[in-house]
Write a protein that holds these residues in place. Structure first.
Motif, PDB file in Angstrom:
ATOM      1  N   VAL A  96       0.500  -1.228  -0.252  1.00 16.30           N
ATOM      2  CA  VAL A  96       0.089   0.215   0.010  1.00 16.30           C
ATOM      3  C   VAL A  96       1.225   1.292  -0.545  1.00 16.30           C
ATOM      4  N   ALA A  97       1.550   1.467   0.840  1.00 13.93           N
ATOM      5  CA  ALA A  97       2.553   2.287   1.383  1.00 13.93           C
ATOM      6  C   ALA A  97       3.468   2.292  -0.249  1.00 13.93           C
ATOM      7  N   ALA A  98       3.919   1.446  -0.159  1.00 11.00           N
ATOM      8  CA  ALA A  98       4.335   1.720  -2.361  1.00 11.00           C
ATOM      9  C   ALA A  98       3.455   2.274  -3.780  1.00 11.00           C
ATOM     10  N   PHE A  99       2.248   1.543  -3.709  1.00 13.11           N
ATOM     11  CA  PHE A  99       1.641   2.032  -4.071  1.00 13.11           C
ATOM     12  C   PHE A  99       1.519   3.527  -4.299  1.00 13.11           C
ATOM     13  N   PHE A 100       1.452   4.569  -3.465  1.00 14.63           N
ATOM     14  CA  PHE A 100       1.135   5.250  -2.493  1.00 14.63           C
ATOM     15  C   PHE A 100       2.113   6.950  -3.204  1.00 14.63           C
ATOM     16  N   ALA A 101       3.304   6.054  -2.714  1.00 12.91           N
ATOM     17  CA  ALA A 101       3.803   6.392  -3.046  1.00 12.91           C
ATOM     18  C   ALA A 101       4.586   7.705  -4.785  1.00 12.91           C
ATOM     19  N   GLY A 102       3.871   6.041  -5.082  1.00 11.76           N
ATOM     20  CA  GLY A 102       4.074   6.243  -6.718  1.00 11.76           C
ATOM     21  C   GLY A 102       2.735   7.595  -7.755  1.00 11.76           C
TER      22      GLY A 102
END
Length: 380
Positions: free
Chosen positions: A72-78
């Protein structure tokens, strides 16, 4: 000798049944019968089906039921800030409860969700098709939502389903040197999360007291994020709700590890039945820098050896007026939560409780217990 074995087995069974009956009777006798069995709230946040089906950004959104907080964190970071905000506006209940999502975005999403739910409750409160009892319940919820929207409160999680769940942050998760999480016991939900009477018996009151005791250098999360037992009865004497809560607590801690950084994982403070949740969650060193139990009926394990050896465990001494001391520390036929964490054989590090009173007084200002909690939260 062969003839005595059936007798011995029968004797052991009778003793086990007697111990189980005594355990249940003592638990029920401590606080009164609670016949209302609770059903644990599990699974992804409300609105997840619409979230997964949303293709407006032209990309696949992470499934809340299967994506890890790190994913989830990686998704929002993008995503750009504008895209993140658009998702929070369209799916506030999902974004607001999504461990791993940016903390400030969750605050904004939950403010939107609280505003929407308050409007729904106000409409229910005047709906002529509903009963006076329905109207009163709707007014109570609407007022609770209003208080959670007041004064820039930092709501990390909000779920209106069932009795309701909520988590609130005291301090700045982005800049605080350390983080702590307060896990409450029975009778805590959306409406009882914060109350003027018995303030240190609520997760909000405990978190505020700890935040102040650390000189506001520690960010503290008051976490009412699982279905707690109501009253003292079969739910409180068994571990069904604690198992469900343990999974939710573990996910919260995983989310904090990726959003606040791995250098100083959260210290977890577990009150009463919440210590069973913490014991079954068995947080590891990547999730927690220490676990503190207080007013504990047991942790669902036989000793500290059943927990992660890399995570320090502290047990707060029981004061003389804490009724939890009347509960037998056994685990028989699914009843009871095991050995006493304050006992020397359990293996926990002892903490003082001088000045505390009752089952909910361990976070009261001026107590030796709160001073010790602050030292641990600060990493001293």
């Amino acid at each position: 000798m062969r003839q005595q074995r059936p007798q011995n087995r029968s004797t052991r069974l009778r003793r086990a049944l007697t111990a189980a009956a005594v355990a249940l009777a003592a638990v029920l006798g401590s606080g009164g019968w609670a016949a209302d069995t609770q059903h644990a709230l599990t699974g992804p946040p409300p609105g997840s089906t619409a979230w997964v089906a949303d293709t407006t950004l032209g990309i696949r959104l992470p499934d809340p039921a299967t994506a890890t907080p790190a994913e989830v964190a990686a998704f929002f970071a993008g995503l750009t800030p504008a895209r993140r905000d658009a998702l929070a506006v369209r799916h506030p209940l999902v974004v607001g409860n999504l461990d791993g999502a940016p903390v400030q975005l969750r605050y904004r999403a939950n403010a939107l969700a609280l505003t929407e739910e308050r409007g729904r409750e106000l409409a229910r409160a005047t709906d002529p098709a509903r009963t006076p009892q329905d109207h009163a319940a709707a007014r109570a919820r609407a007022e609770r939502y209003r208080t959670l929207l007041d004064g820039g409160r930092q709501i990390l999680a909000f779920d209106p389903r069932g009795r309701g769940q909520v988590a609130e942050v005291y301090g700045d998760l982005a800049t605080a040197r350390r983080t702590a999480v307060v896990v409450p016991g029975s009778d805590i939900d959306l409406l009882s999360f914060d109350r003027a009477t018995d303030p240190y018996g609520t997760p909000a009151g405990m978190a505020r007291a700890l935040h102040d005791a650390t000189g506001r250098r520690t960010a503290v999360i008051a976490w009412a994020g699982y279905t707690t037992p109501v009253g003292v009865g079969p739910d409180a004497a068994t571990e069904k709700l604690a198992h469900a809560g343990a999974k939710r607590l573990a996910r919260l801690l995983d989310g904090l590890a990726v959003t606040t950084g791995p250098d100083a994982p959260a210290t977890v403070f577990c009150h009463s039945y919440g210590s069973v949740v913490c014991g079954l969650a068995r947080p590891g060193p990547a999730q927690s820098s220490g676990v503190v139990v207080l007013g504990s009926p047991g942790m669902g394990v036989g000793s500290a050896a059943g927990l992660d050896p890399e995570v320090p465990l502290w047990a707060t001494a029981r004061n003389g007026s804490d009724w939890i001391g009347n509960v037998p520390f056994v685990s028989v036929l699914g009843l009871g939560h095991g050995a006493d964490p304050t006992g020397p054989a359990f293996g926990a590090r002892p903490l003082p409780a001088t000045g505390s009173h009752g089952h909910t007084g361990y976070f009261a200002p001026g107590t030796a217990s709160l001073a010790a909690f602050a030292d641990i939260a600060l990493g001293r």
